[in-house]
Design a protein around this motif. Structure first.
Motif, mmCIF file in Angstrom:
data_model
loop_
_atom_site.group_PDB
_atom_site.id
_atom_site.type_symbol
_atom_site.label_atom_id
_atom_site.label_comp_id
_atom_site.label_asym_id
_atom_site.label_seq_id
_atom_site.Cartn_x
_atom_site.Cartn_y
_atom_site.Cartn_z
ATOM 1 N N ASP A 47 42.950 12.004 -2.036
ATOM 2 C CA ASP A 47 43.122 10.928 -3.010
ATOM 3 C C ASP A 47 42.882 11.506 -4.396
ATOM 4 N N PRO A 48 43.781 11.396 -5.297
ATOM 5 C CA PRO A 48 45.037 10.658 -5.165
ATOM 6 C C PRO A 48 46.162 11.543 -4.620
ATOM 7 N N VAL A 49 47.119 10.894 -4.016
ATOM 8 C CA VAL A 49 48.394 11.528 -3.697
ATOM 9 C C VAL A 49 49.364 11.022 -4.754
ATOM 10 N N ASP A 50 50.017 11.956 -5.432
ATOM 11 C CA ASP A 50 50.945 11.578 -6.494
ATOM 12 C C ASP A 50 52.145 12.514 -6.485
ATOM 13 N N ALA A 51 53.020 12.354 -7.446
ATOM 14 C CA ALA A 51 54.252 13.140 -7.494
ATOM 15 C C ALA A 51 53.979 14.639 -7.566
ATOM 16 N N ASP A 52 52.831 15.020 -8.105
ATOM 17 C CA ASP A 52 52.512 16.439 -8.250
ATOM 18 C C ASP A 52 52.122 17.110 -6.936
ATOM 19 N N ASN A 53 51.518 16.364 -6.012
ATOM 20 C CA ASN A 53 51.042 16.994 -4.773
ATOM 21 C C ASN A 53 51.654 16.407 -3.504
ATOM 22 N N VAL A 54 52.555 15.449 -3.640
ATOM 23 C CA VAL A 54 53.060 14.724 -2.475
ATOM 24 C C VAL A 54 53.747 15.640 -1.460
ATOM 25 N N LEU A 55 54.494 16.635 -1.910
ATOM 26 C CA LEU A 55 55.172 17.523 -0.965
ATOM 27 C C LEU A 55 54.170 18.348 -0.160
ATOM 28 N N ASP A 56 53.117 18.830 -0.822
ATOM 29 C CA ASP A 56 52.084 19.594 -0.116
ATOM 30 C C ASP A 56 51.322 18.709 0.872
ATOM 31 N N VAL A 57 50.978 17.505 0.454
ATOM 32 C CA VAL A 57 50.253 16.581 1.327
ATOM 33 C C VAL A 57 51.115 16.221 2.533
ATOM 34 N N PHE A 58 52.391 15.954 2.294
ATOM 35 C CA PHE A 58 53.306 15.641 3.377
ATOM 36 C C PHE A 58 53.358 16.800 4.373
ATOM 37 N N SER A 59 53.470 18.005 3.879
ATOM 38 C CA SER A 59 53.526 19.183 4.760
ATOM 39 C C SER A 59 52.262 19.314 5.606
ATOM 40 N N GLN A 60 51.115 19.031 5.018
ATOM 41 C CA GLN A 60 49.841 19.120 5.746
ATOM 42 C C GLN A 60 49.774 18.117 6.892
ATOM 43 N N ALA A 61 50.368 16.961 6.702
ATOM 44 C CA ALA A 61 50.281 15.887 7.704
ATOM 45 C C ALA A 61 51.560 15.750 8.523
ATOM 46 N N ARG A 62 52.451 16.699 8.434
ATOM 47 C CA ARG A 62 53.781 16.585 9.036
ATOM 48 C C ARG A 62 53.751 16.198 10.516
ATOM 49 N N PHE A 63 52.928 16.863 11.319
ATOM 50 C CA PHE A 63 52.915 16.580 12.757
ATOM 51 C C PHE A 63 52.426 15.159 13.044
ATOM 52 N N ASP A 64 51.404 14.715 12.328
ATOM 53 C CA ASP A 64 50.913 13.341 12.506
ATOM 54 C C ASP A 64 51.960 12.325 12.059
ATOM 55 N N ILE A 65 52.670 12.646 10.990
ATOM 56 C CA ILE A 65 53.715 11.759 10.490
ATOM 57 C C ILE A 65 54.852 11.664 11.509
ATOM 58 N N GLU A 66 55.223 12.792 12.095
ATOM 59 C CA GLU A 66 56.281 12.783 13.101
ATOM 60 C C GLU A 66 55.860 11.995 14.343
ATOM 61 N N ASP A 67 54.581 12.098 14.738
ATOM 62 C CA ASP A 67 54.082 11.297 15.867
ATOM 63 C C ASP A 67 54.190 9.807 15.565
ATOM 64 N N LEU A 68 53.802 9.420 14.362
ATOM 65 C CA LEU A 68 53.899 8.030 13.950
ATOM 66 C C LEU A 68 55.365 7.569 13.954
ATOM 67 N N ALA A 69 56.243 8.416 13.458
ATOM 68 C CA ALA A 69 57.668 8.079 13.435
ATOM 69 C C ALA A 69 58.216 7.898 14.850
ATOM 70 N N GLU A 70 57.813 8.756 15.775
ATOM 71 C CA GLU A 70 58.274 8.626 17.167
ATOM 72 C C GLU A 70 57.852 7.292 17.761
ATOM 73 N N LYS A 71 56.623 6.855 17.466
ATOM 74 C CA LYS A 71 56.150 5.559 17.971
ATOM 75 C C LYS A 71 56.968 4.417 17.381
ATOM 76 N N LYS A 72 57.256 4.491 16.085
ATOM 77 C CA LYS A 72 58.061 3.441 15.447
ATOM 78 C C LYS A 72 59.473 3.427 16.021
ATOM 79 N N LEU A 73 60.037 4.606 16.248
ATOM 80 C CA LEU A 73 61.380 4.694 16.815
ATOM 81 C C LEU A 73 61.415 4.112 18.223
ATOM 82 N N ALA A 74 60.381 4.391 18.997
ATOM 83 C CA ALA A 74 60.330 3.876 20.369
ATOM 84 C C ALA A 74 60.272 2.350 20.390
ATOM 85 N N SER A 75 59.609 1.766 19.393
ATOM 86 C CA SER A 75 59.508 0.312 19.340
ATOM 87 C C SER A 75 60.672 -0.314 18.575
ATOM 88 N N GLU A 76 61.568 0.552 18.087
ATOM 89 C CA GLU A 76 62.750 0.113 17.335
ATOM 90 C C GLU A 76 62.387 -0.763 16.141
#
Length: 87
Positions: A47-76
């Motif tokens: 905190d904070p996540v902003d335009a300056d660090n968002v790409l790095d933060v996203f990369s750090q959490a990529r696997f967790d984000i993909e897991d969350l996306a898979e759950k959302k996709l499964a529930s359509e």
């Protein structure tokens, strides 16, 4: 990991909407997932996540984000615009 779901190593920052956008291929069809700064901050503890660090933060959490996306996709759960909104 569901092999019918592929996450290409692509992502972009939509400054106008303040969202990270990344594609996902589901059974040959390309959809787009979006995640906001607040959700990225909650997932990483950064905190904070902003335009300056968002790409790095996203990369750090990529696997967790993909897991969350898979759950959302499964529930359509899709946003009216066709996006998979992760928060």
């Amino acid at each position: 990991m569901n092999q019918n779901i592929i996450f290409p190593d692509l992502q972009s920052w939509d400054a106008d909407k303040q969202l990270m956008v990344f594609p996902v291929q589901v059974e040959g069809r390309t959809l787009f997932c979006v995640i906001g700064l607040d959700k990225l901050s909650a997932m990483t503890g950064i905190d904070p996540v902003d335009a300056d660090n968002v790409l790095d933060v996203f990369s750090q959490a990529r696997f967790d984000i993909e897991d969350l996306a898979e759950k959302k996709l499964a529930s359509e759960k899709f946003a009216p615009e066709g996006y998979v909104f992760l928060g």
